[in-house]
Design a protein around this motif. Structure first.
Motif, PDB file in Angstrom:
ATOM      1  N   GLU A 306       0.629  -1.041   0.150  1.00 45.47           N
ATOM      2  CA  GLU A 306      -0.066   0.069   0.092  1.00 45.47           C
ATOM      3  C   GLU A 306       0.946   1.170  -0.061  1.00 45.47           C
ATOM      4  O   GLU A 306       0.132   2.240  -0.562  1.00 45.47           O
ATOM      5  N   TYR A 307       2.200   1.207   0.426  1.00 45.21           N
ATOM      6  CA  TYR A 307       2.965   2.304   0.697  1.00 45.21           C
ATOM      7  C   TYR A 307       4.116   2.550   0.128  1.00 45.21           C
ATOM      8  O   TYR A 307       4.767   3.372  -0.785  1.00 45.21           O
ATOM      9  N   VAL A 308       4.849   1.376   0.390  1.00 42.32           N
ATOM     10  CA  VAL A 308       6.379   1.304  -0.270  1.00 42.32           C
ATOM     11  C   VAL A 308       6.262   1.158  -1.632  1.00 42.32           C
ATOM     12  O   VAL A 308       6.960   1.608  -2.520  1.00 42.32           O
ATOM     13  N   LEU A 309       5.266   0.179  -2.214  1.00 50.98           N
ATOM     14  CA  LEU A 309       5.267   0.003  -3.642  1.00 50.98           C
ATOM     15  C   LEU A 309       4.986   1.079  -4.596  1.00 50.98           C
ATOM     16  O   LEU A 309       5.660   1.634  -5.677  1.00 50.98           O
ATOM     17  N   PRO A 310       4.064   2.004  -4.099  1.00 55.63           N
ATOM     18  CA  PRO A 310       3.788   3.321  -4.886  1.00 55.63           C
ATOM     19  C   PRO A 310       5.155   4.167  -4.800  1.00 55.63           C
ATOM     20  O   PRO A 310       5.310   4.757  -5.884  1.00 55.63           O
ATOM     21  N   ALA A 311       5.885   4.250  -3.923  1.00 58.59           N
ATOM     22  CA  ALA A 311       7.259   5.088  -3.889  1.00 58.59           C
ATOM     23  C   ALA A 311       8.018   4.382  -4.869  1.00 58.59           C
ATOM     24  O   ALA A 311       8.883   5.373  -5.682  1.00 58.59           O
ATOM     25  N   ILE A 312       8.233   3.280  -4.930  1.00 60.56           N
ATOM     26  CA  ILE A 312       9.178   2.516  -5.843  1.00 60.56           C
ATOM     27  C   ILE A 312       8.694   2.952  -7.120  1.00 60.56           C
ATOM     28  O   ILE A 312       9.554   3.395  -8.079  1.00 60.56           O
ATOM     29  N   ARG A 313       7.558   2.715  -7.315  1.00 59.82           N
ATOM     30  CA  ARG A 313       6.969   3.129  -8.657  1.00 59.82           C
ATOM     31  C   ARG A 313       6.963   4.551  -9.375  1.00 59.82           C
ATOM     32  O   ARG A 313       7.434   4.818 -10.477  1.00 59.82           O
ATOM     33  N   LYS A 314       6.873   5.320  -8.414  1.00 56.92           N
ATOM     34  CA  LYS A 314       7.092   6.827  -8.491  1.00 56.92           C
ATOM     35  C   LYS A 314       8.518   6.966  -9.034  1.00 56.92           C
ATOM     36  O   LYS A 314       8.990   7.692  -9.934  1.00 56.92           O
ATOM     37  N   MET A 315       9.446   6.377  -8.353  1.00 57.99           N
ATOM     38  CA  MET A 315      10.866   6.608  -8.522  1.00 57.99           C
ATOM     39  C   MET A 315      11.372   5.996  -9.911  1.00 57.99           C
ATOM     40  O   MET A 315      12.405   6.485 -10.303  1.00 57.99           O
ATOM     41  N   THR A 316      10.690   5.004 -10.069  1.00 57.34           N
ATOM     42  CA  THR A 316      11.111   4.502 -11.567  1.00 57.34           C
ATOM     43  C   THR A 316      10.487   5.104 -12.840  1.00 57.34           C
ATOM     44  O   THR A 316      10.313   4.497 -13.943  1.00 57.34           O
ATOM     45  N   GLY A 317       9.385   6.134 -12.587  1.00 60.19           N
ATOM     46  CA  GLY A 317       8.928   6.899 -13.612  1.00 60.19           C
ATOM     47  C   GLY A 317       7.678   6.269 -13.927  1.00 60.19           C
ATOM     48  O   GLY A 317       6.813   6.743 -14.919  1.00 60.19           O
ATOM     49  N   ARG A 318       6.968   5.349 -13.354  1.00 57.62           N
ATOM     50  CA  ARG A 318       5.566   4.901 -13.652  1.00 57.62           C
ATOM     51  C   ARG A 318       4.597   5.905 -13.099  1.00 57.62           C
ATOM     52  O   ARG A 318       4.953   6.700 -12.248  1.00 57.62           O
ATOM     53  N   THR A 319       3.361   5.806 -13.741  1.00 63.79           N
ATOM     54  CA  THR A 319       2.337   6.694 -13.484  1.00 63.79           C
ATOM     55  C   THR A 319       1.293   5.827 -12.745  1.00 63.79           C
ATOM     56  O   THR A 319       0.473   6.382 -12.013  1.00 63.79           O
ATOM     57  N   ASP A 320       1.400   4.627 -13.006  1.00 60.06           N
ATOM     58  CA  ASP A 320       0.439   3.850 -12.307  1.00 60.06           C
ATOM     59  C   ASP A 320       0.901   3.206 -10.819  1.00 60.06           C
ATOM     60  O   ASP A 320       1.460   2.250 -10.832  1.00 60.06           O
ATOM     61  N   LEU A 321       0.978   4.167 -10.097  1.00 58.85           N
ATOM     62  CA  LEU A 321       1.746   3.993  -8.740  1.00 58.85           C
ATOM     63  C   LEU A 321       1.041   2.997  -7.878  1.00 58.85           C
ATOM     64  O   LEU A 321       1.777   2.152  -7.197  1.00 58.85           O
ATOM     65  N   PHE A 322      -0.457   3.034  -7.698  1.00 58.55           N
ATOM     66  CA  PHE A 322      -1.128   1.992  -6.654  1.00 58.55           C
ATOM     67  C   PHE A 322      -1.575   0.866  -7.266  1.00 58.55           C
ATOM     68  O   PHE A 322      -1.591   0.612  -8.574  1.00 58.55           O
ATOM     69  N   LEU A 323      -1.748  -0.212  -6.381  1.00 54.71           N
ATOM     70  CA  LEU A 323      -2.507  -1.587  -6.582  1.00 54.71           C
ATOM     71  C   LEU A 323      -3.643  -0.996  -7.427  1.00 54.71           C
ATOM     72  O   LEU A 323      -4.471  -0.310  -7.137  1.00 54.71           O
ATOM     73  N   LYS A 324      -3.882  -2.060  -8.515  1.00 49.25           N
ATOM     74  CA  LYS A 324      -5.150  -1.778  -9.473  1.00 49.25           C
ATOM     75  C   LYS A 324      -6.454  -1.777  -8.484  1.00 49.25           C
ATOM     76  O   LYS A 324      -6.407  -3.081  -7.667  1.00 49.25           O
ATOM     77  N   ALA A 325      -7.363  -1.054  -8.433  1.00 52.72           N
ATOM     78  CA  ALA A 325      -8.558  -0.947  -7.701  1.00 52.72           C
ATOM     79  C   ALA A 325      -9.704  -1.297  -8.349  1.00 52.72           C
ATOM     80  O   ALA A 325      -9.968  -0.725  -9.404  1.00 52.72           O
TER      81      ALA A 325
END
Length: 396
Positions: A306-325
């Motif tokens: 819920e929290y670490v994964l979005p940070a990782i994705r933001k740092m890698t340039g992704r825009t789909d930061l959160f788990l698909k809901a």
């Protein structure tokens, strides 16, 4: 203490895209492009047959059964061809160049061959039939893929088909992981009464690898402040994100928060109004991010997703930061008391979602069976069977 949404907003606001790096195209699956890619050539770069059959002039076909004289063949990879003139047809194969003069390709199933002629059992024949135009996929000089594109196997195939070998991508973060606790045994060590085998390192490392991260450094510290500071500082020196597992609650032997302060990390928030995973700490030092995760395995994994994964994705340039809901009906009713939102380990079946047995923060077996997390805010603390609930799909 912050809310779930406030925690997510703060993390995304403090995470920054890492500087780009140049990598071989073959090694970039799962990376995000840091630059626009212009096509160095057109695809296809020549007129190409999309069928096995016969290249013809469409204007030669005046009725079904028209016969044409056979003249040569064109196969894939051929570089020299005779021009096709009226009254003639050329045998051709899928992917082969269409000869100059030809305006269509007739698939072989719609033809008959006899006496040196091919008879076309199709009428009318439109111009361009079964012929891939030059640049039908993309024209030379136009934008092939834009910065921010996630490189899937299809994207890599597309760029490789353009002859591209190297690309600039957003770098993936290096991760440092500190496992704390005197009670922990490493797998392979003999069991001792009162102690447990440590599982969080394998769990978190596996989740990181699943996201395509490979530079992961793991260190261990007992319940001792000086040792915790020393090991944490080693991780800070080499990594972009530092994760700590355990030692973040309010016990006499919980030193991770103090240790993070000692290495210069500035706390952004401590504690989230949720269950499980309340004692989550998020901090920052320059561009480095720090997460102190609860020691209970299920709490730790919920906080990762819920929290670490979005940070990782933001740092890698992704825009789909959160788990698909998505919204799904819950199979069984569920209720809870208190003022904290709840995350429930769950499984999706038959277009509904099932809360699993074993929702305790220490219970990791239920996570082994889960493919989703149900998010229930306090405002939805009682749901009946069939009610719609917010479901976060685990990334596998």
């Amino acid at each position: 203490m912050v809310t779930v949404n406030e925690a997510k907003q703060l993390i995304v606001a403090h995470a920054a895209v890492l500087p780009p790096e140049t990598r071989k195209l073959a090694d970039t699956v799962g990376y995000v492009l840091a630059e626009n890619i212009n096509a160095p050539l057109s695809l296809p770069s020549f007129r190409q047959s999309s069928m096995d059959g016969y290249a013809i002039l469409h204007s030669d076909i005046s009725a079904a059964g028209t016969g044409l004289q056979l003249k040569g063949e064109s196969k894939a990879g051929q570089t020299e061809l005779e021009n096709l003139t009226p009254g003639f047809a050329m045998r051709i194969f899928t992917g082969a160049p269409v000869p100059d003069g030809a305006t269509a390709v007739i698939m072989q199933e719609h033809t008959r061959v006899a006496g040196g002629q091919v008879f076309i059992d199709e009428f009318p024949v439109p111009e361009g039939k079964n012929v891939r135009r030059i640049g039908q996929q993309i024209m030379a000089g136009t934008t092939a893929l834009t910065a921010g594109t996630y490189l899937s196997p299809g994207g890599i195939a597309f760029l490789q088909g353009l002859g591209i070998t190297d690309v600039q991508v957003c770098r993936k973060p290096k991760i440092g992981l500190l496992i704390t606790g005197d009670e922990l045994l490493k797998p392979g060590e003999p069991m001792v009464a009162g102690r447990v085998f440590e599982s969080n390192s394998g769990m978190i490392a596996a989740a990181l690898k699943q996201e395509g991260l490979r530079e992961i450094e793991i260190r261990y510290a007992g319940d001792d402040l000086d040792t915790t500071i020393t090991e944490l500082q080693k991780l800070v020196e080499k990594n972009d994100i530092v994760l700590a597992s355990g030692g973040i609650s309010v016990g006499d032997y919980d030193f991770v928060g103090e240790a993070m302060n000692a290495v210069g990390a500035e706390t952004v928030f401590y504690k989230v109004r949720q269950k499980p995973g309340k004692p989550l700490l998020f901090a920052k030092k320059d561009e480095k991010l720090f997460f102190a995760l609860p020691g209970n395995p299920a709490s730790s994994l919920v906080c990762y997703y819920e929290y670490v994964l979005p940070a990782i994705r933001k740092m890698t340039g992704r825009t789909d930061l959160f788990l698909k809901a998505l919204q799904l009906p819950v199979k069984y009713g569920y209720s809870f008391d208190g003022e904290r939102d709840e995350f429930l380990k769950a499984s999706i079946a038959d277009d509904s979602v099932i809360p699993l047995d074993g929702q305790e923060s220490f219970s990791i077996r239920s996570f082994a069976l889960a493919d989703a997390i149900i998010y229930l805010p306090v405002s939805q603390n009682k749901v009946a069977a069939g009610d719609l609930v917010e479901v976060h799909l685990l990334p596998f």
